[in-house]
Design a protein around this motif. Structure first.
Motif, PDB file in Angstrom:
ATOM      1  N   UNK A 273      74.140 -69.341 -36.654  1.00 29.05           N
ATOM      2  CA  UNK A 273      73.514 -68.963 -35.284  1.00 29.05           C
ATOM      3  C   UNK A 273      73.548 -67.187 -34.154  1.00 29.05           C
ATOM      4  N   UNK A 274      72.315 -67.472 -33.845  1.00 29.39           N
ATOM      5  CA  UNK A 274      72.344 -65.726 -32.961  1.00 29.39           C
ATOM      6  C   UNK A 274      71.472 -66.229 -32.175  1.00 29.39           C
ATOM      7  N   UNK A 275      72.015 -65.481 -30.807  1.00 24.22           N
ATOM      8  CA  UNK A 275      70.920 -65.165 -29.834  1.00 24.22           C
ATOM      9  C   UNK A 275      70.657 -63.970 -29.416  1.00 24.22           C
ATOM     10  N   UNK A 276      69.479 -64.253 -29.503  1.00 23.19           N
ATOM     11  CA  UNK A 276      68.703 -62.532 -28.767  1.00 23.19           C
ATOM     12  C   UNK A 276      69.492 -62.918 -27.311  1.00 23.19           C
ATOM     13  N   UNK A 277      69.983 -61.136 -26.681  1.00 23.98           N
ATOM     14  CA  UNK A 277      70.621 -60.713 -25.998  1.00 23.98           C
ATOM     15  C   UNK A 277      70.351 -58.667 -25.804  1.00 23.98           C
ATOM     16  N   UNK A 278      69.098 -59.258 -25.710  1.00 18.32           N
ATOM     17  CA  UNK A 278      68.858 -57.313 -25.902  1.00 18.32           C
ATOM     18  C   UNK A 278      68.809 -57.033 -26.867  1.00 18.32           C
ATOM     19  N   UNK A 279      69.786 -57.511 -28.588  1.00 21.37           N
ATOM     20  CA  UNK A 279      69.586 -57.352 -30.227  1.00 21.37           C
ATOM     21  C   UNK A 279      70.576 -59.089 -29.935  1.00 21.37           C
ATOM     22  N   UNK A 280      70.338 -59.863 -31.815  1.00 20.26           N
ATOM     23  CA  UNK A 280      70.533 -60.834 -31.454  1.00 20.26           C
ATOM     24  C   UNK A 280      71.904 -60.591 -32.349  1.00 20.26           C
ATOM     25  N   UNK A 281      72.616 -61.287 -31.525  1.00 21.87           N
ATOM     26  CA  UNK A 281      74.346 -61.733 -31.725  1.00 21.87           C
ATOM     27  C   UNK A 281      74.747 -62.597 -32.297  1.00 21.87           C
ATOM     28  N   UNK A 282      75.746 -63.085 -33.285  1.00 21.47           N
ATOM     29  CA  UNK A 282      75.979 -64.230 -33.579  1.00 21.47           C
ATOM     30  C   UNK A 282      76.717 -64.989 -31.847  1.00 21.47           C
ATOM     31  N   UNK A 283      76.286 -66.701 -32.097  1.00 20.91           N
ATOM     32  CA  UNK A 283      77.799 -66.945 -31.133  1.00 20.91           C
ATOM     33  C   UNK A 283      78.104 -68.018 -31.907  1.00 20.91           C
ATOM     34  N   UNK A 284      77.767 -68.306 -33.580  1.00 18.89           N
ATOM     35  CA  UNK A 284      78.803 -69.393 -34.225  1.00 18.89           C
ATOM     36  C   UNK A 284      78.118 -69.114 -35.735  1.00 18.89           C
ATOM     37  N   UNK A 285      79.814 -68.863 -36.287  1.00 25.19           N
ATOM     38  CA  UNK A 285      79.158 -68.134 -37.878  1.00 25.19           C
ATOM     39  C   UNK A 285      80.080 -68.818 -38.804  1.00 25.19           C
ATOM     40  N   UNK A 286      79.524 -69.777 -39.375  1.00 27.71           N
ATOM     41  CA  UNK A 286      80.442 -70.537 -40.921  1.00 27.71           C
ATOM     42  C   UNK A 286      80.105 -69.940 -42.129  1.00 27.71           C
ATOM     43  N   UNK A 287      81.359 -69.357 -42.976  1.00 30.46           N
ATOM     44  CA  UNK A 287      81.578 -68.786 -44.371  1.00 30.46           C
ATOM     45  C   UNK A 287      82.782 -69.477 -44.871  1.00 30.46           C
ATOM     46  N   UNK A 288      81.589 -69.974 -46.313  1.00 30.39           N
ATOM     47  CA  UNK A 288      82.836 -70.862 -46.883  1.00 30.39           C
ATOM     48  C   UNK A 288      82.766 -70.232 -48.631  1.00 30.39           C
ATOM     49  N   UNK A 289      83.894 -70.070 -48.660  1.00 28.23           N
ATOM     50  CA  UNK A 289      83.524 -69.646 -50.267  1.00 28.23           C
ATOM     51  C   UNK A 289      83.968 -71.407 -50.966  1.00 28.23           C
ATOM     52  N   UNK A 290      83.809 -71.200 -52.063  1.00 30.93           N
ATOM     53  CA  UNK A 290      83.712 -72.807 -53.624  1.00 30.93           C
ATOM     54  C   UNK A 290      84.462 -72.599 -54.140  1.00 30.93           C
TER      55      UNK A 290
END
Length: 230
Positions: free
Chosen positions: A213-230
């Motif tokens: 999930x990203x927010x545009x604040x000048x540039x796109x910045x991640x505000x939440x990240x979930x990375x899962x290995x299966x």
């Protein structure tokens, strides 16, 4: 076995009660909450100010999904209610409200629980959105895949809106395509609403699933990240 490698939630909410179940909540989906409440929006919390048993807190609205579009939201409540969400300064969450309250039983729980349900929330609220554009998708891929490309020279990314375009991450060239290539990257959902972009996908050769999930604040910045290995 699933292994969550990173859940970076710059926005995390703590409940004053141990969890929503302690508040005797009736279980509902976030889409149901979105249909029921009159206002639904993504916001960043300001500093809570406590005076006696009163607490006031201002939120900066990052994206409005339902209800009037306003730059700020003011939350005014008792400082010690029997059951309530609490937000530290700088935290981000999807807020569901009708009368100005933020009840955990009405969907006001940690962003980590809400994030993957954002597509359903947008559908329930009929919020306008567009396909995510190149700069936002690139920011999401850089966030999710930085440790998983292993300097592969060519990697295909299934995302039809950008078919034919490419980008380079470290030593790897990623090329967008309409059709999926076995074992390569597939973006399953990617949209932008206002200044917020949601990107979800998988990387088969690495057994990886990601939600950004990203927010545009000048540039796109991640505000939440979930990375899962299966």
């Amino acid at each position: 076995m699933l292994r969550i490698l990173a859940t970076l939630v710059i926005a995390t909410i703590a409940l004053d009660a141990p969890d929503a179940d302690a508040c005797s909540c009736v279980k509902r989906s976030f889409a149901e909450h979105a249909k029921t409440e009159t206002r639904v929006f993504l916001a960043r919390a300001g500093k809570p100010v406590k005076t006696g048993d009163a607490l006031k807190q201002s939120f900066t609205v990052l994206a409005t999904f339902k209800g009037p579009s306003q730059a700020k939201f003011l939350w005014d409540r008792r400082a010690t209610p029997p059951c309530a969400s609490s937000y530290a300064e700088g935290e981000v969450a999807i807020l569901f409200t009708t009368g100005g309250d933020l009840d955990p039983c009405h969907g006001n729980v940690p962003l980590a629980s809400q994030m993957r349900e954002l597509p359903a929330v947008l559908k329930a609220t009929n919020a306008k959105y567009t396909d995510a554009k190149a700069d936002a998708v690139e920011a999401a891929l850089r966030t999710a895949l930085v440790k998983y490309l292993h300097a592969r020279s060519q990697v295909s990314v299934r995302y039809a809106p950008l078919a034919g375009a490419s980008l380079t991450i470290d030593k790897s060239k990623l090329t967008y395509a309409k059709a999926a290539v076995a074992q390569d990257i597939e973006i399953t959902t990617a949209f932008t609403t206002g200044k917020v972009t949601f990107v979800e996908g998988k990387y088969a050769s690495e057994g990886l699933r990601f939600t950004i999930l990203l927010h545009l604040d000048g540039t796109w910045k991640a505000i939440a990240t979930e990375v899962i290995e299966t």
